[in-house]
Design an enzyme around this catalytic site. Structure first.
Site, PDB file in Angstrom:
ATOM      1  CD  GLU A 241       9.178 -10.355  -9.673  1.00 19.26           C
ATOM      2  OE1 GLU A 241       8.951  -9.507  -8.845  1.00 19.26           O
ATOM      3  OE2 GLU A 241      10.346 -10.739  -9.922  1.00 19.26           O
TER       4      GLU A 241
ATOM      5  NE  ARG B  10       5.251   2.333  -1.316  1.00 21.21           N
ATOM      6  CZ  ARG B  10       6.228   2.363  -0.415  1.00 21.21           C
ATOM      7  NH1 ARG B  10       7.315   3.013  -0.677  1.00 21.21           N
ATOM      8  NH2 ARG B  10       6.109   1.754   0.732  1.00 21.21           N
TER       9      ARG B  10
ATOM     10  CD1 TRP C  99       0.138  -6.084  -3.615  1.00 18.12           C
ATOM     11  CD2 TRP C  99       0.317  -6.567  -1.431  1.00 18.12           C
ATOM     12  NE1 TRP C  99       0.634  -7.363  -3.504  1.00 18.12           N
ATOM     13  CE2 TRP C  99       0.756  -7.684  -2.171  1.00 18.12           C
ATOM     14  CE3 TRP C  99       0.340  -6.648  -0.047  1.00 18.12           C
ATOM     15  CZ2 TRP C  99       1.207  -8.857  -1.580  1.00 18.12           C
ATOM     16  CZ3 TRP C  99       0.790  -7.825   0.552  1.00 18.12           C
ATOM     17  CH2 TRP C  99       1.214  -8.906  -0.216  1.00 18.12           C
TER      18      TRP C  99
ATOM     19  CE  LYS D 120      13.310 -10.523 -11.325  1.00 12.14           C
ATOM     20  NZ  LYS D 120      14.207  -9.865 -10.391  1.00 12.14           N
TER      21      LYS D 120
ATOM     22  CB  CYS E 229      -0.859   0.037   1.241  1.00 15.93           C
ATOM     23  SG  CYS E 229      -1.915  -1.394   1.381  1.00 15.93           S
TER      24      CYS E 229
ATOM     25  CD  GLU F 131      17.046 -12.046 -10.115  1.00 11.76           C
ATOM     26  OE1 GLU F 131      16.695 -12.055  -8.929  1.00 11.76           O
ATOM     27  OE2 GLU F 131      16.430 -11.432 -11.013  1.00 11.76           O
TER      28      GLU F 131
ATOM     29  CE  LYS G 201      11.233  -1.857  -7.425  1.00 12.52           C
ATOM     30  NZ  LYS G 201      11.894  -2.938  -8.184  1.00 12.52           N
TER      31      LYS G 201
ATOM     32  CG  ASN H   3       2.163   1.269   4.015  1.00  6.57           C
ATOM     33  OD1 ASN H   3       2.011   0.059   3.875  1.00  6.57           O
ATOM     34  ND2 ASN H   3       3.329   1.868   3.855  1.00  6.57           N
ATOM     35  N   GLY H   4       0.316  -0.732   6.170  1.00  9.39           N
ATOM     36  CA  GLY H   4       0.838  -1.591   7.236  1.00  9.39           C
ATOM     37  C   GLY H   4      -0.185  -2.640   7.617  1.00  9.39           C
TER      38      GLY H   4
ATOM     39  CG  HIS I 210      19.708 -36.151  -5.553  1.00  9.03           C
ATOM     40  ND1 HIS I 210      20.171 -37.395  -5.192  1.00  9.03           N
ATOM     41  CD2 HIS I 210      20.807 -35.426  -5.871  1.00  9.03           C
ATOM     42  CE1 HIS I 210      21.494 -37.412  -5.268  1.00  9.03           C
ATOM     43  NE2 HIS I 210      21.906 -36.225  -5.683  1.00  9.03           N
TER      44      HIS I 210
HETATM   45  O1  M6R Z   1      13.236  -4.028  -1.717  1.00 11.12           O
HETATM   46  P1  M6R Z   1      13.821  -5.371  -1.425  1.00 11.12           P
HETATM   47  O2  M6R Z   1      15.075  -5.657  -2.160  1.00 11.12           O
HETATM   48  O3  M6R Z   1      13.990  -5.616   0.043  1.00 11.12           O
HETATM   49  O4  M6R Z   1      12.741  -6.400  -1.931  1.00 11.12           O
HETATM   50  C1  M6R Z   1      12.893  -7.778  -1.754  1.00 11.12           C
HETATM   51  C2  M6R Z   1      11.941  -8.543  -2.633  1.00 11.12           C
HETATM   52  O5  M6R Z   1      10.626  -8.216  -2.312  1.00 11.12           O
HETATM   53  C3  M6R Z   1      12.197  -8.261  -4.122  1.00 11.12           C
HETATM   54  O6  M6R Z   1      13.504  -8.554  -4.484  1.00 11.12           O
HETATM   55  C4  M6R Z   1      11.241  -9.086  -4.981  1.00 11.12           C
HETATM   56  O7  M6R Z   1      11.544 -10.442  -4.876  1.00 11.12           O
HETATM   57  C5  M6R Z   1      11.292  -8.599  -6.431  1.00 11.12           C
HETATM   58  N1  M6R Z   1       9.951  -8.467  -6.935  1.00 11.12           N
HETATM   59  C6  M6R Z   1      12.063  -9.512  -7.318  1.00 11.12           C
HETATM   60  O8  M6R Z   1      12.079  -9.075  -8.627  1.00 11.12           O
END
Ligand code: M6R
Length: 606
Positions: A488, A27, A78, A485, A2, A481, A601, A104-105, A504
C-alpha cells in the site's frame, strides 16, 4: 472515498470550503471542486484534478474568491464511475445551470435513470452523480425539499448528497441513505460534512443524520425532516481537537501516528484494566456475561480483517470459543445463517466502511447480537452496534492504518481475556498477560528508539520488485498486515503466505531478487519456521528475520530483534518495525506516504 462538505451562514463560504477540503483530503484525492452562490444569484465554480492544493491555487487566482458567497458545497473525489477528469469532478450541475450537487456513494440504478434522461438532457461526464443534478431539474416541482425527497425515492444505492439552488441562494439541502452525513453548528453558520473531523475546528455541536433524514439549512439555521415531517434531534458537543491538522515534527502523518502507538495502548487499557489488581473492570465486557455466546463471527476488511484474524486466535485459544473471521464484502453475499448464540463482531477504524456497514445491517435485521470495535467516535457502525468498545487510537489521517491496529488488537485481547475468565476462571494466567500489557508502552518506546536501525535495513530492500511476508499461526495475520502495508505504501508487489504453505507453490517465485520477511518469534513454531527459512535460502532467497532477542541470528541476511513475550502477546511486537521499514521504503521510492495512489481512508462505497 469521496467526501462532501457544505456551508451556509454569515461568512464567505469559499475559504471555509477550501479549508474544509484540505482538512479531510485523505478521504479521496483524485479531484476536488467547489460551488458557491451569493445573494445576487451569482455562482462561483472551480474544479481541479489531483490534490486539493491544485484546486486551492485555482481558487486563489480567481478574482471573485474574495466576494461574499453565503452558501457553498464542496467535494473531493475518489473515482468510482469514470476517469479522473474535470468533467467527472463534483459539484455536478443541471442542464439549466440552476442546481448544483455533490454526492458521496454509488447510485446503483444510475444507468436506467440516465437512459431515460439522455433523451432530454446532455450528459457531459461518466459519473453516476451527474444524474442527480439532471434528475432534480427534471423533477423540480417548485419546492426544493419536496423535489429532493422525490429524487431520493428514485435512487437505489448509497448516497449522501448536498444540493444548492442558484435561484434560492439562502438554502442548501442535504439528504442521505447509507453514506455518512454530519451537520455541525458553529458561531458562523451551519456545516455539512461526511466526517466530524472536517468540522471540529469550526463547529461547536453536531448531529448525525440517519438514513432517510434530510436537512434544510436556510440563512445559517437548520431544520431536519424524516418522512416529510420535521423532527428535533439532540445535538452532541464536539470534542475539539487539533491533532489531525498538525504533523508536528514529522514528515508525514503516518510516521506521527506510528510514534503515537505507546499512547494508544495506554488509552485502550485506561478505565478498562485495573493494573494494580490486574483485573478487567469494563462494564461492556462484563455485560457480555449476560449472553450465552457459543460462537463468534468477526466481520471486517483490510487491516481490520487481519486484526480480526489475530483476535480469532485469542478468542479460540483463551476463551475457547469457536471463532470465524469473514471478509465483509464476501460475508455480505454469502448465505447468511443467523445464529442466536453467536456474537457478531464488526471491526472498523473509520466506522463507515460500506461493506462492513451493510453486513451489520444484514445481521441486525435478524436480531443477532452485534459488537463493534471502532475508532471513530459516533460513526455509523459505532452507533449501529448493540455493544462495543472504541479502539481509542485518536484521529488517524494516514490512509494506511497503523496506530489504530494496535488499538484493535488491544480491544480484542481484552475481550478474549474477559470471556476467558468468565468461562475458566484462569485468573492467574490472565494476570500474567495483563502484566505484559502494562509493559507494552515501554516496549513500543524502545522499538521507536531503534527506528534508525530499521530504516537502514529497509533502504537495502527498496530496490526489489517483489517480496514475501511469512508467518505461522498467530503471526500469520501479522505477516499479512505487514505485506498489505508494504504494498500500500511503496507499491512494491508483496504477498503473504503461511510459512508452511510456501513449499506448496509460492516457492517457485523465490530467487535472489525476491526477499522474504519472516516472522519467527519464540513459542510460535520456531523450529519449523527455521526449516522453512532454510528452504528459502537454498533457492538463494534473502531473508529478513523478525526474531526474539537472544535467538540465533546467523540464519538471516538481516534481522530485527524484538523482546521476548508470551506467545499470546507476540502479535503486538513485529508491527512497529515493519511499519517503520515500509514507510522508509516508500520514502526512498518517493511515494506519497500519507495518500497512496488510488486509495482513500474511508471506503464508503461497496
Ligand atoms: O475503516 P476500516 O477499518 O473499516 O477500513 C478497512 C480497510 O479499508 C483499511 O484497513 C485499509 O485496508 C487500510 N488502507 C489498510 O492500511
Amino acid at each position: 472515498m469521496c467526501w462532501i462538505f457544505a456551508y451556509n451562514g454569515k461568512k464567505n463560504a469559499i475559504p471555509l470550503l477550501v479549508e474544509g477540503l484540505r482538512t479531510l483530503e485523505y478521504r479521496g484525492y483524485d479531484s476536488a471542486g467547489i460551488a458557491a452562490v451569493n445573494e445576487k444569484k451569482e455562482i462561483f465554480l472551480e474544479k481541479a484534478t489531483g490534490k486539493v492544493s491544485n484546486l486551492a491555487s485555482k481558487v486563489q487566482k480567481n478574482p471573485h474568491a474574495k466576494d461574499t458567497y453565503q452558501a457553498g458545497i464542496a467535494h473531493t473525489r475518489w473515482a468510482t464511475h469514470g476517469k479522473v477528469t474535470l468533467e467527472n469532478t463534483h459539484p455536478h450541475v443541471s442542464e439549466n445551470e440552476r442546481f448544483y450537487v455533490v454526492h458521496n456513494g454509488i447510485i446503483e440504478n444510475y444507468m436506467g435513470i440516465k437512459n431515460i434522461l439522455e433523451k432530454k438532457y446532455h450528459f457531459y461526464g461518466d459519473t453516476d452523480s451527474e444524474i442527480i443534478a439532471k434528475l432534480i431539474e427534471d423533477s423540480f416541482d417548485g419546492d426544493l425539499l419536496s423535489t429532493v425527497t422525490t429524487v431520493c425515492e428514485k435512487m437505489v444505492g448509497a448516497y449522501a448528497i448536498v444540493v444548492m439552488d442558484k435561484e434560492n441562494p439562502s438554502t442548501i439541502i442535504g439528504a442521505k441513505l447509507g453514506s455518512p452525513m454530519i451537520v455541525g453548528e458553529g458561531d458562523d453558520g451551519v456545516f455539512i460534512a461526511s466526517d466530524i473531523n472536517a468540522i471540529s475546528h469550526v463547529a461547536k455541536e453536531f448531529v448525525s443524520l440517519e438514513d432517510g433524514e434530510t436537512v434544510v439549512i436556510t440563512d445559517g439555521k437548520k431544520e431536519i425532516y424524516s418522512l416529510g415531517e420535521r423532527i428535533i434531534k439532540t445535538s452532541e458537543v464536539i470534542d475539539h481537537n487539533q491533532e489531525m491538522v498538525d504533523k508536528g515534527n514529522f514528515d508525514t502523518f503516518t510516521e506521527k501516528e506510528i510514534y503515537e502507538i505507546p499512547e494508544v495502548i495506554k488509552n485502550v487499557c485506561k478505565w478498562r484494566i485495573d493494573f494494580e489488581k490486574k483485573e478487567i473492570i469494563n462494564e461492556t465486557l462484563e455485560s457480555l456475561g449476560d449472553h450465552e455466546i457459543k460462537r463468534i463471527e468477526i466481520i471486517a476488511s483490510g487491516s481490520s480483517y487481519f486484526a480480526g484474524q489475530v483476535g480469532s486466535y485469542w478468542l479460540k485459544t483463551l476463551a475457547g470459543i469457536p471463532t470465524e473471521v469473514r471478509i465483509s464484502s464476501e460475508f455480505l453475499y454469502d448465505t447468511f445463517l443467523p445464529h442466536k448464540k453467536t456474537l457478531y463482531i464488526f471491526i472498523s477504524q473509520s466506522g463507515e466502511t460500506a461493506d462492513v456497514r451493510e453486513c451489520l445491517k444484514m445481521v441486525k435485521a435478524k436480531w443477532c447480537l452485534t459488537f463493534g470495535i471502532v475508532n471513530v467516535v459516533g460513526s455509523t457502525i459505532a452507533r449501529m452496534c448493540d455493544l462495543g468498545l472504541y479502539s481509542h487510537a485518536g484521529v488517524e489521517v494516514g490512509v494506511a492504518s497503523t496506530k489504530n491496529i494496535i488499538g484493535q488488537y488491544g480491544v480484542l485481547l481484552l475481550l478474549a481475556l474477559s470471556l476467558w475468565i468468565k468461562r475458566d476462571l484462569q485468573i492467574h494466567q490472565c494476570k500474567t498477560i495483563i502484566e505484559e500489557l502494562w509493559n507494552l508502552p515501554d516496549t513500543f518506546e524502545l522499538q521507536l528508539q531503534q527506528a534508525n536501525t530499521y530504516k537502514e535495513i529497509a533502504k537495502k530492500y527498496a530496490k526489489y520488485p517483489s517480496m514475501f511476508f511469512l508467518g505461522r499461526n498467530i503471526l500469520y495475520p501479522v505477516a499479512a498486515e505487514g505485506s498489505l502495508k508494504l504494498k500500500e505504501l511503496s507499491y512494491i508487489h508483496s504477498e503473504c503466505y503461511s510459512t508452511g504453505e510456501l513449499k506448496h507453490g509460492p516457492l517457485a517465485l523465490i530467487d535472489k531478487n525476491t526477499p522474504s520477511f519472516v516472522l519467527n518469534l519464540k513459542g510460535i513454531m520456531q523450529e519449523k519456521t527455521i526449516s522453512n527459512v532454510r528452504e528459502i535460502q537454498a533457492r538463494n532467497g534473502k531473508v529478513i528475520g523478525i526474531i526474539t532477542s537472544g535467538e540465533d541470528k546467523s540464519l538471516y541476511d538481516d534481522m530485527i530483534e524484538v523482546p521476548e513475550t508470551s506467545a499470546i502477546v507476540s502479535p503486538f511486537l513485529p508491527l512497529v518495525p515493519i511499519w517503520i521499514m515500509s514507510v522508509e521504503i516508500a520514502k526512498t521510492l518517493w511515494r506519497d506516504v500519507d495518500k497512496p495512489q488510488n486509495l482513500a481512508k474511508s471506503v464508503t462505497v461497496e
